[in-house]
Design a protein around this motif. Structure first.
Motif, PDB file in Angstrom:
ATOM      1  N   HIS A  54     -73.073 115.061 -15.357  1.00 60.50           N
ATOM      2  CA  HIS A  54     -72.392 114.160 -14.413  1.00 60.50           C
ATOM      3  C   HIS A  54     -71.126 114.772 -13.829  1.00 60.50           C
ATOM      4  O   HIS A  54     -70.867 114.650 -12.626  1.00 60.50           O
ATOM      5  CB  HIS A  54     -72.063 112.825 -15.079  1.00 60.50           C
ATOM      6  CG  HIS A  54     -73.254 111.924 -15.207  1.00 60.50           C
ATOM      7  ND1 HIS A  54     -73.225 110.793 -15.973  1.00 60.50           N
ATOM      8  CD2 HIS A  54     -74.503 111.983 -14.692  1.00 60.50           C
ATOM      9  CE1 HIS A  54     -74.411 110.186 -15.912  1.00 60.50           C
ATOM     10  NE2 HIS A  54     -75.193 110.906 -15.149  1.00 60.50           N
ATOM     11  N   ALA A  55     -70.320 115.415 -14.657  1.00 61.42           N
ATOM     12  CA  ALA A  55     -69.067 115.993 -14.151  1.00 61.42           C
ATOM     13  C   ALA A  55     -69.357 117.049 -13.090  1.00 61.42           C
ATOM     14  O   ALA A  55     -68.694 117.090 -12.050  1.00 61.42           O
ATOM     15  CB  ALA A  55     -68.258 116.582 -15.290  1.00 61.42           C
ATOM     16  N   ASP A  56     -70.348 117.908 -13.354  1.00 61.20           N
ATOM     17  CA  ASP A  56     -70.695 118.949 -12.374  1.00 61.20           C
ATOM     18  C   ASP A  56     -71.238 118.333 -11.086  1.00 61.20           C
ATOM     19  O   ASP A  56     -70.907 118.773  -9.983  1.00 61.20           O
ATOM     20  CB  ASP A  56     -71.731 119.904 -12.962  1.00 61.20           C
ATOM     21  CG  ASP A  56     -71.187 120.696 -14.135  1.00 61.20           C
ATOM     22  OD1 ASP A  56     -69.951 120.879 -14.201  1.00 61.20           O
ATOM     23  OD2 ASP A  56     -71.992 121.133 -14.968  1.00 61.20           O
ATOM     24  N   GLN A 106     -67.962 116.079  -4.380  1.00 59.14           N
ATOM     25  CA  GLN A 106     -66.623 116.154  -3.801  1.00 59.14           C
ATOM     26  C   GLN A 106     -66.484 117.399  -2.937  1.00 59.14           C
ATOM     27  O   GLN A 106     -65.868 117.352  -1.864  1.00 59.14           O
ATOM     28  CB  GLN A 106     -65.557 116.137  -4.906  1.00 59.14           C
ATOM     29  CG  GLN A 106     -65.429 114.791  -5.571  1.00 59.14           C
ATOM     30  CD  GLN A 106     -64.465 114.820  -6.747  1.00 59.14           C
ATOM     31  OE1 GLN A 106     -64.002 115.861  -7.166  1.00 59.14           O
ATOM     32  NE2 GLN A 106     -64.188 113.645  -7.301  1.00 59.14           N
ATOM     33  N   LEU A 107     -67.056 118.496  -3.369  1.00 59.19           N
ATOM     34  CA  LEU A 107     -67.021 119.725  -2.576  1.00 59.19           C
ATOM     35  C   LEU A 107     -67.772 119.517  -1.265  1.00 59.19           C
ATOM     36  O   LEU A 107     -67.283 119.919  -0.215  1.00 59.19           O
ATOM     37  CB  LEU A 107     -67.644 120.872  -3.391  1.00 59.19           C
ATOM     38  CG  LEU A 107     -67.649 122.234  -2.711  1.00 59.19           C
ATOM     39  CD1 LEU A 107     -66.232 122.717  -2.449  1.00 59.19           C
ATOM     40  CD2 LEU A 107     -68.412 123.242  -3.562  1.00 59.19           C
ATOM     41  N   GLN A 108     -68.922 118.889  -1.321  1.00 58.22           N
ATOM     42  CA  GLN A 108     -69.715 118.629  -0.125  1.00 58.22           C
ATOM     43  C   GLN A 108     -68.952 117.708   0.830  1.00 58.22           C
ATOM     44  O   GLN A 108     -68.949 117.926   2.044  1.00 58.22           O
ATOM     45  CB  GLN A 108     -71.055 118.008  -0.490  1.00 58.22           C
ATOM     46  CG  GLN A 108     -71.954 117.741   0.716  1.00 58.22           C
ATOM     47  CD  GLN A 108     -73.263 117.076   0.328  1.00 58.22           C
ATOM     48  OE1 GLN A 108     -73.407 116.553  -0.776  1.00 58.22           O
ATOM     49  NE2 GLN A 108     -74.211 117.102   1.220  1.00 58.22           N
ATOM     50  N   ALA A 150     -67.631 118.437   4.758  1.00 58.34           N
ATOM     51  CA  ALA A 150     -68.113 117.601   5.861  1.00 58.34           C
ATOM     52  C   ALA A 150     -66.985 117.170   6.777  1.00 58.34           C
ATOM     53  O   ALA A 150     -67.198 116.798   7.915  1.00 58.34           O
ATOM     54  CB  ALA A 150     -68.843 116.387   5.314  1.00 58.34           C
ATOM     55  N   LYS A 151     -65.758 117.219   6.291  1.00 60.78           N
ATOM     56  CA  LYS A 151     -64.629 116.739   7.106  1.00 60.78           C
ATOM     57  C   LYS A 151     -64.188 117.754   8.091  1.00 60.78           C
ATOM     58  O   LYS A 151     -64.286 118.846   8.173  1.00 60.78           O
ATOM     59  CB  LYS A 151     -63.460 116.351   6.193  1.00 60.78           C
ATOM     60  CG  LYS A 151     -63.769 115.107   5.416  1.00 60.78           C
ATOM     61  CD  LYS A 151     -62.603 114.723   4.539  1.00 60.78           C
ATOM     62  CE  LYS A 151     -62.935 113.472   3.767  1.00 60.78           C
ATOM     63  NZ  LYS A 151     -61.893 113.051   2.902  1.00 60.78           N
TER      64      LYS A 151
END
Length: 86
Positions: free
Chosen positions: A71-73, A79-81, A85-86
């Motif tokens: 889950h942590a990974d 979050q990286l994705q 995207a921003k």
């Protein structure tokens, strides 16, 4: 008018009692005016309480897969994705 009520509790029969009757026994065991040092009063209150807990846990499914090693990974990847995207 004053009335006394005697309630007999057969600890071996607790699993066969209805939920409503078991709840009534719980209240009676807690309202028992016996002194706190009375072992028999404590024993019956504990037996009734344990049967209530046993039933609750038997009818309450466990939370499966709420926490997993990956889950942590997975959250970090999400979050990286989102950051890209921003």
């Amino acid at each position: 008018m004053k009335t006394s009520i005697t309630i007999t509790v057969d600890e071996a029969a607790l699993p066969g009692l209805t939920d409503g009757y078991l709840a009534a026994l719980w209240h009676a065991a807690q309202a028992n005016p016996a002194p706190i040092e009375d072992r028999a009063a404590g024993k019956v209150a504990e037996a009734v309480g344990r049967e209530i807990i046993r039933r609750f846990l038997a009818n309450t499914p466990p939370l499966l897969w709420k926490h997993q090693g990956s889950h942590a990974d997975w959250c970090a990847l999400q979050q990286l994705q989102e950051g890209q995207a921003k």
